[in-house]
Scaffold this motif. Structure first.
Motif, PDB file in Angstrom:
ATOM      1  N   THR A  44     -13.823  -6.216  -7.575  1.00 51.45           N
ATOM      2  CA  THR A  44     -12.825  -5.486  -6.804  1.00 51.45           C
ATOM      3  C   THR A  44     -13.417  -4.140  -6.403  1.00 51.45           C
ATOM      4  OG1 THR A  44     -10.489  -4.825  -6.746  1.00 51.45           O
ATOM      5  CG2 THR A  44     -11.686  -4.372  -8.795  1.00 51.45           C
ATOM      6  N   ASP A  45     -12.662  -3.335  -5.626  1.00 50.00           N
ATOM      7  CA  ASP A  45     -13.210  -2.029  -5.248  1.00 50.00           C
ATOM      8  C   ASP A  45     -12.357  -0.905  -5.822  1.00 50.00           C
ATOM      9  OD1 ASP A  45     -11.146  -1.226  -3.492  1.00 50.00           O
ATOM     10  OD2 ASP A  45     -12.156  -2.044  -1.725  1.00 50.00           O
ATOM     11  N   GLU A  46     -12.826   0.316  -5.630  1.00 52.31           N
ATOM     12  CA  GLU A  46     -12.207   1.465  -6.307  1.00 52.31           C
ATOM     13  C   GLU A  46     -10.814   1.807  -5.765  1.00 52.31           C
ATOM     14  OE1 GLU A  46     -15.094   4.509  -5.625  1.00 52.31           O
ATOM     15  OE2 GLU A  46     -14.779   4.494  -3.452  1.00 52.31           O
ATOM     16  N   GLY A  75     -15.071   0.267   0.938  1.00 57.89           N
ATOM     17  CA  GLY A  75     -15.594   0.397   2.296  1.00 57.89           C
ATOM     18  C   GLY A  75     -16.903  -0.333   2.507  1.00 57.89           C
ATOM     19  N   GLU A  76     -17.321  -0.313   3.764  1.00 52.80           N
ATOM     20  CA  GLU A  76     -18.467  -1.086   4.227  1.00 52.80           C
ATOM     21  C   GLU A  76     -19.752  -0.809   3.439  1.00 52.80           C
ATOM     22  OE1 GLU A  76     -17.894  -3.365   6.650  1.00 52.80           O
ATOM     23  OE2 GLU A  76     -19.985  -4.009   6.697  1.00 52.80           O
ATOM     24  N   ARG A  77     -19.879   0.420   2.920  1.00 54.11           N
ATOM     25  CA  ARG A  77     -21.132   0.760   2.209  1.00 54.11           C
ATOM     26  C   ARG A  77     -21.336  -0.104   0.965  1.00 54.11           C
ATOM     27  NH1 ARG A  77     -19.455   5.551  -1.524  1.00 54.11           N
ATOM     28  NH2 ARG A  77     -17.230   5.164  -1.416  1.00 54.11           N
ATOM     29  N   GLY A 107     -10.397  -6.610   0.143  1.00 51.75           N
ATOM     30  CA  GLY A 107     -10.447  -6.924   1.568  1.00 51.75           C
ATOM     31  C   GLY A 107     -11.707  -7.691   1.926  1.00 51.75           C
ATOM     32  N   GLY A 108     -12.054  -7.653   3.205  1.00 49.42           N
ATOM     33  CA  GLY A 108     -13.205  -8.401   3.694  1.00 49.42           C
ATOM     34  C   GLY A 108     -14.522  -7.956   3.090  1.00 49.42           C
ATOM     35  N   VAL A 109     -14.600  -6.684   2.740  1.00 53.52           N
ATOM     36  CA  VAL A 109     -15.847  -6.182   2.150  1.00 53.52           C
ATOM     37  C   VAL A 109     -16.076  -6.832   0.791  1.00 53.52           C
ATOM     38  CG1 VAL A 109     -16.836  -4.128   1.067  1.00 53.52           C
ATOM     39  CG2 VAL A 109     -15.990  -4.013   3.418  1.00 53.52           C
ATOM     40  N   THR A 132      -6.574  -8.934  -0.055  1.00 53.82           N
ATOM     41  CA  THR A 132      -5.562  -7.875  -0.152  1.00 53.82           C
ATOM     42  C   THR A 132      -5.433  -7.066   1.140  1.00 53.82           C
ATOM     43  OG1 THR A 132      -7.122  -6.217  -0.983  1.00 53.82           O
ATOM     44  CG2 THR A 132      -6.038  -7.622  -2.635  1.00 53.82           C
ATOM     45  N   THR A 133      -6.104  -7.499   2.202  1.00 52.83           N
ATOM     46  CA  THR A 133      -5.906  -6.827   3.491  1.00 52.83           C
ATOM     47  C   THR A 133      -5.452  -7.867   4.517  1.00 52.83           C
ATOM     48  OG1 THR A 133      -8.176  -7.194   4.322  1.00 52.83           O
ATOM     49  CG2 THR A 133      -7.784  -5.173   3.061  1.00 52.83           C
ATOM     50  N   ILE A 134      -4.907  -7.385   5.630  1.00 49.72           N
ATOM     51  CA  ILE A 134      -4.502  -8.320   6.690  1.00 49.72           C
ATOM     52  C   ILE A 134      -5.741  -8.895   7.347  1.00 49.72           C
ATOM     53  CG2 ILE A 134      -3.360  -8.468   8.941  1.00 49.72           C
ATOM     54  CD1 ILE A 134      -1.242  -6.602   7.839  1.00 49.72           C
ATOM     55  N   LYS A 173       1.556  -4.279   0.644  1.00 47.86           N
ATOM     56  CA  LYS A 173       2.472  -3.126   0.665  1.00 47.86           C
ATOM     57  C   LYS A 173       1.746  -1.816   0.393  1.00 47.86           C
ATOM     58  CE  LYS A 173       6.517  -5.776  -0.703  1.00 47.86           C
ATOM     59  NZ  LYS A 173       7.202  -6.308  -1.892  1.00 47.86           N
ATOM     60  N   THR A 174       0.581  -1.882  -0.260  1.00 47.23           N
ATOM     61  CA  THR A 174      -0.147  -0.640  -0.565  1.00 47.23           C
ATOM     62  C   THR A 174      -1.248  -0.366   0.456  1.00 47.23           C
ATOM     63  OG1 THR A 174      -1.676  -1.832  -2.029  1.00 47.23           O
ATOM     64  CG2 THR A 174       0.287  -0.870  -3.057  1.00 47.23           C
ATOM     65  N   LEU A 175      -1.336  -1.200   1.471  1.00 45.64           N
ATOM     66  CA  LEU A 175      -2.418  -1.049   2.449  1.00 45.64           C
ATOM     67  C   LEU A 175      -2.100   0.104   3.412  1.00 45.64           C
ATOM     68  CD1 LEU A 175      -5.042  -2.592   3.180  1.00 45.64           C
ATOM     69  CD2 LEU A 175      -3.671  -3.939   4.793  1.00 45.64           C
TER      70      LEU A 175
HETATM   71  N1  LIG Z   1     -16.823 -13.444   6.343  1.00 45.98           N
HETATM   72  C1  LIG Z   1     -16.184 -13.438   7.501  1.00 45.98           C
HETATM   73  O1  LIG Z   1     -15.966 -14.483   8.134  1.00 45.98           O
HETATM   74  C2  LIG Z   1     -15.693 -12.140   8.041  1.00 45.98           C
HETATM   75  C3  LIG Z   1     -14.822 -12.132   9.142  1.00 45.98           C
HETATM   76  C4  LIG Z   1     -14.335 -10.899   9.574  1.00 45.98           C
HETATM   77  C5  LIG Z   1     -14.720  -9.727   8.933  1.00 45.98           C
HETATM   78  N2  LIG Z   1     -15.578  -9.779   7.879  1.00 45.98           N
HETATM   79  C6  LIG Z   1     -15.981  -8.556   7.173  1.00 45.98           C
HETATM   80  O2  LIG Z   1     -14.823  -7.971   6.601  1.00 45.98           O
HETATM   81  C7  LIG Z   1     -15.085  -6.566   6.388  1.00 45.98           C
HETATM   82  C8  LIG Z   1     -13.859  -5.781   6.751  1.00 45.98           C
HETATM   83  O3  LIG Z   1     -12.778  -6.185   5.929  1.00 45.98           O
HETATM   84  P1  LIG Z   1     -11.510  -5.238   5.680  1.00 45.98           P
HETATM   85  O4  LIG Z   1     -11.043  -4.693   6.953  1.00 45.98           O
HETATM   86  O5  LIG Z   1     -10.579  -5.997   4.834  1.00 45.98           O
HETATM   87  O6  LIG Z   1     -12.182  -3.988   4.942  1.00 45.98           O
HETATM   88  P2  LIG Z   1     -12.202  -3.470   3.431  1.00 45.98           P
HETATM   89  O7  LIG Z   1     -12.410  -4.577   2.489  1.00 45.98           O
HETATM   90  O8  LIG Z   1     -13.166  -2.358   3.418  1.00 45.98           O
HETATM   91  O9  LIG Z   1     -10.738  -2.880   3.229  1.00 45.98           O
HETATM   92  C9  LIG Z   1     -10.318  -1.777   4.007  1.00 45.98           C
HETATM   93  C10 LIG Z   1      -9.909  -0.598   3.120  1.00 45.98           C
HETATM   94  O10 LIG Z   1      -8.643  -0.880   2.524  1.00 45.98           O
HETATM   95  C11 LIG Z   1      -8.720  -0.764   1.109  1.00 45.98           C
HETATM   96  N3  LIG Z   1      -7.791  -1.758   0.583  1.00 45.98           N
HETATM   97  C12 LIG Z   1      -7.956  -3.103   0.592  1.00 45.98           C
HETATM   98  N4  LIG Z   1      -6.849  -3.713   0.158  1.00 45.98           N
HETATM   99  C13 LIG Z   1      -5.966  -2.739  -0.145  1.00 45.98           C
HETATM  100  C14 LIG Z   1      -4.633  -2.738  -0.631  1.00 45.98           C
HETATM  101  N5  LIG Z   1      -3.960  -3.879  -0.820  1.00 45.98           N
HETATM  102  N6  LIG Z   1      -4.033  -1.544  -0.846  1.00 45.98           N
HETATM  103  C15 LIG Z   1      -4.690  -0.381  -0.598  1.00 45.98           C
HETATM  104  N7  LIG Z   1      -5.929  -0.313  -0.117  1.00 45.98           N
HETATM  105  C16 LIG Z   1      -6.558  -1.486   0.105  1.00 45.98           C
HETATM  106  C17 LIG Z   1     -10.169  -0.962   0.781  1.00 45.98           C
HETATM  107  O11 LIG Z   1     -10.506  -0.366  -0.437  1.00 45.98           O
HETATM  108  C18 LIG Z   1     -10.848  -0.299   1.964  1.00 45.98           C
HETATM  109  O12 LIG Z   1     -10.877   1.099   1.765  1.00 45.98           O
HETATM  110  C19 LIG Z   1     -16.308  -6.234   7.223  1.00 45.98           C
HETATM  111  O13 LIG Z   1     -17.401  -5.998   6.368  1.00 45.98           O
HETATM  112  C20 LIG Z   1     -16.550  -7.498   8.053  1.00 45.98           C
HETATM  113  O14 LIG Z   1     -17.910  -7.718   8.323  1.00 45.98           O
HETATM  114  C21 LIG Z   1     -16.059 -10.954   7.412  1.00 45.98           C
END
Ligand SMILES: NC(=O)c1ccc[n+]([C@@H]2O[C@H](COP(=O)([O-])OP(=O)(O)OC[C@H]3O[C@@H](n4cnc5c(N)ncnc54)[C@H](O)[C@@H]3O)[C@@H](O)[C@H]2O)c1
Ligand SMILES: [Zn+2]
Length: 366
Positions: A44-46, A75-77, A107-109, A132-134, A173-175
């Protein structure tokens, strides 16, 4: 709960979408053949960890599993070789074996990073997506995993399908609102390349979806996942059809790259890219009906940008498009629309037309 299946023969898996699903994650794992003798490893992330990890851990331990975890930067990093190495090290220290299962909570990262770690640890272990992201309604489905290299995004990766996608919509809901909007751009994409009925439904439900209404949002994610799942089932390794998922992404990626991945979010860049691709479809006579205005209007109602910000010089955008790894034989390949719900891959897009559209779509100002 809504459910659909990604149909890939022996590698088929369910996507389950609904509120509260994380509290029963153990039962879903058991039902997918993961017994309590297998160690689970949550990545998971921070940001997500402090909000949702405890609930997952409690549910899993309550179901009799041993659970270890690692938290990576947000994030992406985090999609870097250094963080990947840290994840693998944490997996070794947690004494995982070939039977262990990785859970990507984020999320996607996190999904891309944890999926790639699972694809490569001991030549591949099972993993589960807990998005956990849209935006992750897109990234968690289809089995593309990977990390970035300093010279480019997603240059290191593997195809590795998850055992299960368990999408607890309560986590949304927290996003933060900007991430909500960004993710909705990919829902619009799936509607635009999927079918008109989805597009019309989304337009009718736009306020409920944008407000996070549980049922409307659940349905939007379900329909979005269904479009992605159908495309993936027909072309798992992107030899042809899967390319239509790149609608809006050729211009979008160029804008993201020119911003050094620190300006527009991915969804914002794709929103602008979709309007540009739709306008190009009309300009080249590919579209048999208006496509740019309906897409622009829908994106605007979700609060997404639809014009190329003035700071982007069309010539530089075009240059960045030429560098995109999806180019084939030096030709500009783009996904255009014949109509809403009817994408076409055009393999030799004239650069002059792209340039004209980028000028047209550019915000006035300096
Ligand atoms: N594998 C694939 O087919 C595919 C397709 C599209 C995108 N991607 C990748 O997905 C990544 C982007 O994904 P993303 O937009 O989900 O980014 P992300 O995972 O960085 O999430 C966005 C931000 O929201 C935070 N976050 C996530 N869930 C949360 C929650 N429920 N409540 C509060 N904060 C939350 C994260 O910590 C981050 O700061 C990119 O690296 C992209 O390359 C992959
Ligand atoms: Zn995307």
């Amino acid at each position: 709960m809504r459910e659909l299946v990604v149909d890939l023969g022996a590698r088929s898996y369910p996507i389950r979408i609904g509120p509260g699903l994380l509290t029963t994650v153990g039962e879903h794992l058991r039902e997918r053949g993961v017994g309590p003798e297998r160690t689970l490893f949550v990545v998971t992330d921070e940001h997500v960890g402090p909000l949702h990890l405890e609930r997952v851990r409690r549910a899993l331990e309550g179901a009799g599993y041993r659970v270890a975890h690692v938290t990576v930067p947000a994030g992406e990093r985090a999609k870097s070789l250094a963080v990947y190495a840290r994840v693998i090290e944490a997996m070794i220290r947690a004494e995982l074996d070939r039977k262990s299962v990785v859970l990507a909570l984020g999320g996607g990262v996190v999904g891309d990073l944890a999926g790639f770690a699972a694809a490569t640890f001991m030549r591949g272990v099972d993993y589960v997506q807990l998005p956990t992201t849209i935006l992750a309604h897109d990234s968690s489905v289809g089995g593309k995993t990977g990390i970035n290299h300093p010279l480019g995004k997603n240059l290191i990766g593997a195809f590795h399908q998850p055992l299960l996608v368990l999408y607890d919509t309560d986590t949304l809901k927290t996003l933060p609102p900007r991430e909500v909007r960004s993710g909705l751009a990919e829902v619009v994409k799936h509607a635009a390349i999927g079918e008109r009925a989805f597009f019309d439904w989304l337009l009718a439900q736009v306020d409920a979806v944008a407000a996070g209404d549980a049922d409307a949002l659940g349905e939007a994610l379900y329909r979005g996942c269904r479009v992605k799942a159908q495309v993936v089932a027909r072309d798992e390794r992107e030899t042809s059809l899967r390319a239509i998922l790149n609608f809006g992404h050729t211009v979008g990626h160029a804008l993201e790259a020119l911003d050094g991945y620190a300006g527009l979010t991915h969804g914002e860049a794709v929103a602008i890219g979709m309007v540009a691709a739709a306008a190009l479809s009309e300009r080249l006579g590919v579209a048999v009906e208006p496509v740019a205005e309906p897409i622009r209007a829908l994106l605007e109602r979700f609060g997404l940008p639809t014009q190329v910000p003035a700071r982007f010089d069309p010539a530089r955008v075009l240059e960045a498009m030429r560098r995109d790894k999806k180019r084939q034989d030096g030709k500009l390949v783009m996904v255009l629309l014949a109509a809403i719900g009817q994408p076409v891959v055009v393999r030799d897009v004239p650069e002059a037309a792209v340039r004209a559209v980028l000028e047209d779509c550019r915000q006035q100002g300096d």
